[in-house]
Design an enzyme around this catalytic site. Sequence first.
Site, short mmCIF file in Angstrom:
data_model
loop_
_atom_site.label_atom_id
_atom_site.label_comp_id
_atom_site.label_asym_id
_atom_site.label_seq_id
_atom_site.Cartn_x
_atom_site.Cartn_y
_atom_site.Cartn_z
CG ASP A 10 1.35 -42.45 59.36
OD1 ASP A 10 0.58 -41.52 59.62
OD2 ASP A 10 1.09 -43.34 58.52
CG HIS B 105 0.31 -37.53 52.36
ND1 HIS B 105 -0.85 -38.01 51.78
CD2 HIS B 105 0.17 -37.77 53.70
CE1 HIS B 105 -1.63 -38.52 52.71
NE2 HIS B 105 -1.04 -38.38 53.89
C1 HEM Z 1 -1.11 -45.43 53.15
C2 HEM Z 1 -1.68 -44.26 53.20
C3 HEM Z 1 -1.11 -43.09 53.94
C4 HEM Z 1 0.16 -42.90 54.41
C5 HEM Z 1 1.35 -43.83 54.30
C6 HEM Z 1 0.18 -41.62 55.07
C7 HEM Z 1 1.28 -41.05 55.69
C8 HEM Z 1 1.32 -39.80 56.27
C9 HEM Z 1 2.49 -39.18 56.82
C10 HEM Z 1 3.87 -39.82 56.89
C11 HEM Z 1 2.14 -37.95 57.26
C12 HEM Z 1 3.07 -36.90 57.89
C13 HEM Z 1 3.19 -37.00 59.36
C14 HEM Z 1 1.93 -36.80 60.11
O1 HEM Z 1 1.49 -35.67 60.36
O2 HEM Z 1 1.35 -37.83 60.47
C15 HEM Z 1 0.73 -37.81 57.03
C16 HEM Z 1 -0.01 -36.72 57.36
C17 HEM Z 1 -1.36 -36.61 57.18
N1 HEM Z 1 -2.16 -37.48 56.50
FE1 HEM Z 1 -1.62 -39.23 55.67
N2 HEM Z 1 -1.07 -41.06 54.99
C18 HEM Z 1 -1.88 -41.92 54.30
C19 HEM Z 1 -3.21 -41.75 53.99
C20 HEM Z 1 -3.96 -40.68 54.38
C21 HEM Z 1 -5.37 -40.52 54.11
C22 HEM Z 1 -6.24 -41.53 53.37
C23 HEM Z 1 -5.75 -39.34 54.68
C24 HEM Z 1 -7.12 -38.71 54.73
C25 HEM Z 1 -7.97 -38.74 53.75
C26 HEM Z 1 -4.57 -38.77 55.29
C27 HEM Z 1 -4.57 -37.58 56.00
C28 HEM Z 1 -3.45 -37.02 56.56
C29 HEM Z 1 -3.47 -35.79 57.30
C30 HEM Z 1 -4.72 -34.95 57.62
C31 HEM Z 1 -2.16 -35.51 57.69
C32 HEM Z 1 -1.66 -34.31 58.49
C33 HEM Z 1 -1.39 -33.18 57.53
C34 HEM Z 1 -0.92 -31.95 58.27
O3 HEM Z 1 0.29 -31.84 58.54
O4 HEM Z 1 -1.76 -31.09 58.56
N3 HEM Z 1 -3.51 -39.59 55.08
N4 HEM Z 1 0.25 -38.95 56.40
#
Ligand code: HEM
Length: 421
Positions: free
Chosen positions: A241, A331
């Site tokens: 993450d 996601h």
């Molecule tokens: C418990 C809640 C969440 C979990 C477990 C989670 C988990 C992840 C994971 C595993 C990734 C893929 C790896 C990475 O690029 O970091 C990711 C990407 C991302 N997440 Fe989340 N996330 C959560 C909440 C959120 C929220 C609330 C937002 C914004 C409103 C968000 C925005 C993003 C963005 C911008 C990416 C990168 C996307 C890309 O590849 O361009 N996430 N998240």
Amino acid sequence: MPAPEPGARRSETPRRRGPLAAASRRQFLIGGTVAAVGASGAIGLDYALRQNGESTSAESAGAAEPLNGDRLVDFHGAHQAGIATAAQAHATFIGLDLHPEVDRAGLRRLMRILSDDAARLTRGSAALADSEPELAISPAGLTVTFGFGPGFVARTGRDGPAWLRPLPAFSIDRLQPEWNDGDLLLQVASDDPITVAHAVRMLLKDARSFAGVRWTQQGFRHAHGTVAPGTTMRNLFGQVDGTTNPTPGTDTFDRVVWATDGWLAGGTGIVIRRTAMDLDTWDRLDRGGREQSVGRRLDTGAPLTGAAEHDEPDFTATTAIGFPVIPEFSHMRRARSDNPDEVIFRRAYNYDLPPSGGAVSDSGLIFVAYQADVDAQFVPIQRRLDELDLLNEWTTPIGSAVFAVPPGCAPDGYIGETLLE
Ligand code: HEM
């Protein structure tokens, strides 16, 4: 107590003691490289050497390793520490409510006192009237970062940025008032939880005649030394993450994170979303389903179309039967935007509390995002995730807070001076 090395701003300065003062190959490497690439890079280089089986002369001579507890992050600078700083293992976030009688002059006194405490504690010195000074001597990369809520700025009689207000309501939200909002934010982070506890206590003791605690959120990442420096953290779903994130020190990071206008210039905005993760129902999902929900592999964090964590995802790739390899509802797909202004810097921490009511876990993510403009950067991403994101099946936002994080200060200044002077 030695002062931080000149030019150590934003770099992480290991203090050295005893036998390590002697010239050694390690010292040559670290000392010579700090000036060029910063201590974190030097530590990475040192790590790489160790991976190749090389030992240092200090090690051969049986000299002690430099203690991570001695590591300093300079409190002073153009930006507050604790944002571009490589995330420490432990962080406590505290939302405070100002007492009704505190006026602008009171806020100035409060921020002078708290800035002084933070400056001392982050260099490994006791705060004034510290009743446990022994707990101050191992900062382990301690940073203290302050944020101002809408109520704080209103109390000064000045305007804040238009986005400094509670976020719009999202359909996925199940917000519990005890985790929302606040006038003043303290973000206290270090690799040592004892250091965090002590710093929090000192800051709260000094703040208590001005403000009371509204909420406290404690979070953790991998312990220092468990994984190689620079490794992306894992959340409690087991996902890598933080992969797609602007890199501190780059033009993109500077553009995404630092505000440029008015009293907030050199500061930023922080969104804290406490998000429960239902590990109990996540357990019932097979590995393929888990990987599809985010669009990345669980083992390496690579996109489902790639082999390595940082490979670019191919959203056009399809399976033999014509479905996208990275699902439209994943996601990652939903969080990504083609708009270069819709980017945020994520710096999340895990939480894991004792379960109650027959559950076997009460876990989640203290989702933390920094961005110069919350309305233009964070909100559109959260809207898209609100409309569609398979991960929503297992995640529930239960707390939400927005703060303006003022710029840093010089050693003779204090945090908030651009607003309060
Ligand atoms: C418990 C809640 C969440 C979990 C477990 C989670 C988990 C992840 C994971 C595993 C990734 C893929 C790896 C990475 O690029 O970091 C990711 C990407 C991302 N997440 Fe989340 N996330 C959560 C909440 C959120 C929220 C609330 C937002 C914004 C409103 C968000 C925005 C993003 C963005 C911008 C990416 C990168 C996307 C890309 O590849 O361009 N996430 N998240």
